[in-house]
Design a protein around this motif. Structure first.
Motif, PDB file in Angstrom:
ATOM      1  N   GLN A  13      16.651  -9.953   4.180  1.00  0.00           N
ATOM      2  CA  GLN A  13      17.198 -10.175   5.508  1.00  0.00           C
ATOM      3  C   GLN A  13      16.360 -11.193   6.284  1.00  0.00           C
ATOM      4  O   GLN A  13      16.908 -12.016   7.021  1.00  0.00           O
ATOM      5  CB  GLN A  13      17.282  -8.861   6.286  1.00  0.00           C
ATOM      6  N   ALA A  14      15.048 -11.146   6.121  1.00  0.00           N
ATOM      7  CA  ALA A  14      14.181 -12.110   6.804  1.00  0.00           C
ATOM      8  C   ALA A  14      14.451 -13.520   6.295  1.00  0.00           C
ATOM      9  O   ALA A  14      14.536 -14.470   7.085  1.00  0.00           O
ATOM     10  CB  ALA A  14      12.713 -11.739   6.602  1.00  0.00           C
ATOM     11  N   ILE A  38      11.465  -8.342   8.124  1.00  0.00           N
ATOM     12  CA  ILE A  38      11.918  -8.167   9.499  1.00  0.00           C
ATOM     13  C   ILE A  38      11.535  -6.748   9.920  1.00  0.00           C
ATOM     14  O   ILE A  38      11.279  -5.895   9.073  1.00  0.00           O
ATOM     15  CB  ILE A  38      13.438  -8.385   9.638  1.00  0.00           C
ATOM     16  N   HIS A  72      19.501 -18.999   8.315  1.00  0.00           N
ATOM     17  CA  HIS A  72      20.546 -19.094   9.333  1.00  0.00           C
ATOM     18  C   HIS A  72      20.051 -19.879  10.541  1.00  0.00           C
ATOM     19  O   HIS A  72      20.762 -20.760  11.056  1.00  0.00           O
ATOM     20  CB  HIS A  72      20.981 -17.690   9.756  1.00  0.00           C
ATOM     21  N   TYR A  73      18.849 -19.587  11.001  1.00  0.00           N
ATOM     22  CA  TYR A  73      18.302 -20.293  12.154  1.00  0.00           C
ATOM     23  C   TYR A  73      18.093 -21.774  11.844  1.00  0.00           C
ATOM     24  O   TYR A  73      18.331 -22.636  12.687  1.00  0.00           O
ATOM     25  CB  TYR A  73      17.002 -19.659  12.629  1.00  0.00           C
ATOM     26  N   SER A 116      17.244 -14.574   4.969  1.00  0.00           N
ATOM     27  CA  SER A 116      18.580 -14.939   5.433  1.00  0.00           C
ATOM     28  C   SER A 116      18.541 -15.378   6.889  1.00  0.00           C
ATOM     29  O   SER A 116      19.189 -16.354   7.281  1.00  0.00           O
ATOM     30  CB  SER A 116      19.546 -13.766   5.285  1.00  0.00           C
ATOM     31  N   ARG A 117      17.787 -14.647   7.706  1.00  0.00           N
ATOM     32  CA  ARG A 117      17.686 -14.990   9.122  1.00  0.00           C
ATOM     33  C   ARG A 117      17.041 -16.365   9.300  1.00  0.00           C
ATOM     34  O   ARG A 117      17.516 -17.190  10.081  1.00  0.00           O
ATOM     35  CB  ARG A 117      16.885 -13.925   9.871  1.00  0.00           C
ATOM     36  N   THR A 118      15.975 -16.620   8.540  1.00  0.00           N
ATOM     37  CA  THR A 118      15.300 -17.914   8.623  1.00  0.00           C
ATOM     38  C   THR A 118      16.243 -19.036   8.225  1.00  0.00           C
ATOM     39  O   THR A 118      16.333 -20.059   8.900  1.00  0.00           O
ATOM     40  CB  THR A 118      14.050 -17.918   7.718  1.00  0.00           C
TER      41      THR A 118
END
Length: 110
Positions: A94-95, A58, A101-102, A97-99
């Motif tokens: 974090q990237a 990210i 989550h989305y 985790s974000r993926t």
């Protein structure tokens, strides 16, 4: 709500929440320095978000920029290469985790 959360986080990053008012002259010196630090973080962060990030990272956040600047200014206990590898690992995590989550959000909305 998002604005308040951002404001609170930025106060902590720049050190505006670490000063106790005792005398005006010292307060008048501290606040502009803290505001300058916040401005530098915001500008570097905004510049970072204009560039494309590598696929599995990210963009740098204000928190990450603050950690990296502190590492480069204050002699770290570990070497700089280790700190940079740690930053890269953290941003990759974090990237991911974000993926995730989305994906989960998209699955619950359909």
């Amino acid at each position: 709500m998002r604005v308040e959360e951002t404001f609170q986080a930025e106060r902590g990053l720049a050190g505006l929440d670490e000063y106790q008012l005792r005398r005006y002259p010292s307060w008048a010196r501290w606040v502009p320095l803290a505001m300058l630090a916040h401005t530098v973080l915001a500008v570097v962060c905004a510049d970072e978000h204009t560039r494309p990030a590598p696929d599995d990272l990210i963009p740098l956040t204000c928190n990450e920029i603050q950690h990296l600047l502190a590492t480069l200014v204050v002699p770290p206990l570990s070497n700089v290469a280790h700190r940079l590898r740690w930053s890269e690992w953290r941003r990759r995590h974090q990237a991911r985790s974000r993926t995730s989550h989305y994906r989960r959000q998209a699955a619950t909305q359909t």
